[in-house]
Design an enzyme around this catalytic site. Structure first.
Site, PDB file in Angstrom:
ATOM      1  N   ASP A  17      21.191  35.847  79.155  1.00 32.91           N
ATOM      2  CA  ASP A  17      22.606  35.274  79.447  1.00 32.91           C
ATOM      3  C   ASP A  17      22.788  34.459  80.667  1.00 32.91           C
ATOM      4  OD1 ASP A  17      22.656  37.485  80.690  1.00 32.91           O
ATOM      5  OD2 ASP A  17      24.646  38.300  80.036  1.00 32.91           O
ATOM      6  N   GLU A  18      21.813  34.087  81.461  1.00 31.19           N
ATOM      7  CA  GLU A  18      22.057  33.950  82.811  1.00 31.19           C
ATOM      8  C   GLU A  18      20.770  32.762  83.144  1.00 31.19           C
ATOM      9  OE1 GLU A  18      22.606  36.152  87.109  1.00 31.19           O
ATOM     10  OE2 GLU A  18      22.002  37.174  85.098  1.00 31.19           O
ATOM     11  N   ASP A  58      26.555  31.754  83.906  1.00 29.36           N
ATOM     12  CA  ASP A  58      26.468  33.386  83.557  1.00 29.36           C
ATOM     13  C   ASP A  58      27.393  33.490  82.268  1.00 29.36           C
ATOM     14  OD1 ASP A  58      25.856  36.003  83.446  1.00 29.36           O
ATOM     15  OD2 ASP A  58      26.832  36.667  85.279  1.00 29.36           O
TER      16      ASP A  58
END
Length: 359
Positions: A104-105, A10
């Site tokens: 983003d993860e 993350d």
């Protein structure tokens, strides 16, 4: 059977960190990605801004009240997508079993990895190092034997954290978790659990499956497994998410008037924030309702313009509610979602977001 080795990565304040990286004058200052307008929503906030209580999905005007010297910067989605692609290229040096959750993860299954590294924590450490060295950004990583625990682990030492939950420590770790930390437990579900005297993992584990299913539906069975450290969901590289949504189950049933005037505005605001964070673009709005007898109905409408803001979502949601033939019935659940993504988004699986089990 060997335990799986799962990593959840993350990025730390992804959009805001990119802006601080690319604009040295923003470093060390509270910044928000979004528009400082009456209708604006914070898509992302730097850690400096978060110290003042500024959060993503928050109305811009509220953010400015909390932090009057907050610096707003425009959303550069094309840049964020390009950086996301660079991050995923780093992931694929180690495994092709990469499941994007958003820009983003992502989850990575490194049980069988390309370099043949035996310890997942060493792979996570390398990934973090390469992201920092090549992209000048920080990431937090969680390592465990399933997705549920890996995700919790990545949140444990943010920012720039690395944490492992070993199978031998999982039961004790889960028992001490506050109920809000469980994947799928949002504000409304946490309130309902507290009303049932469930405030942590140990108390959740003490409840049998029938009890949890009776109170939380199908999700109750998931909570039952999570409390025991069980999560068999595979990492799915080909998974294509085509909607962004949010829903809420209410402790007390809500009337039609309350839904129109109070509940739908809150859901529309939450949905607008999630759309801003994800960069998802769609023009079909779906309203989902569930009655006290668990009968469920949906209504949807497709409009010419892209749905991105509360001001566009809420009137359409209210229209769908008015079209719903519910009479004087009350509701135990309301939900809104945007779907029908544009063609450009179908080209990249990491450009889409579905926040599962949020309420």
């Amino acid at each position: 059977m060997n335990q799986r080795k799962i990593i959840h990565v993350d990025m730390d304040a992804f959009y805001a960190s990119i802006e601080q990286r690319d604009h040295p004058e923003y470093r060390g200052k509270p910044i928000a990605v979004g528009r400082p307008e009456m209708r604006g929503v914070v898509a992302a906030a730097s850690y400096e801004a978060r110290r003042f209580g500024v959060r993503s999905a928050m109305p811009s005007m509220k953010a400015l009240k909390l932090c009057p010297h907050l610096i707003f910067t425009r959303n550069r989605m094309d840049v964020y997508k390009a950086v996301s692609a660079q991050i995923h290229a780093i992931f694929h040096r180690y495994t092709d079993l990469v499941e994007p959750l958003s820009l983003d993860e992502a989850f990575l299954d490194v049980t069988e990895n390309k370099p043949g590294i035996p310890l997942a924590v060493d792979i996570a450490r390398r990934i973090k190092k390469e992201i920092r060295r090549e992209l000048h950004l920080t990431a937090s990583a969680g390592v465990s034997y399933n997705k549920f625990l890996a995700k919790i682990a990545s949140d444990y030492r943010k920012p720039d954290g690395l944490f492992t939950i070993h199978p031998s420590r999982a039961e004790k770790f889960i028992a001490a978790l506050p109920i809000e930390a469980f994947w799928g437990v949002g504000h409304a579900t946490a309130e309902r659990m507290r009303a049932l005297s469930i405030t942590n993992g140990a108390q959740l584990r003490a409840r049998d499956k029938d009890f949890l299913v009776r109170h939380f539906g199908k999700t109750g069975a998931i909570f039952y497994n999570f409390a025991r450290g069980v999560d068999d969901r595979p990492v799915e590289p080909s998974r294509m998410r085509k909607s962004v949504g949010c829903e809420e189950t209410y402790r007390e049933n809500v009337t039609r008037a309350e839904a129109l005037e109070q509940r739908l505005p809150l859901l529309a605001e939450e949905l607008a924030g999630r759309l801003a964070r994800s960069g998802f673009r769609g023009n079909t709005l779906t309203l989902k309702v569930k009655f006290p007898d668990f009968v469920q109905k949906t209504r949807c409408a497709t409009v010419p313009e892209i749905l991105t803001e509360k001001e566009g979502i809420l009137p359409l949601a209210r229209t769908l509610m008015e079209e719903l033939d519910s009479g004087d019935r009350t509701f135990r659940l309301l939900g809104l979602s945007v779907s029908h993504p544009q063609e450009e988004q179908r080209q990249g699986i990491w450009e889409q977001l579905w926040l599962e089990l949020e309420y």
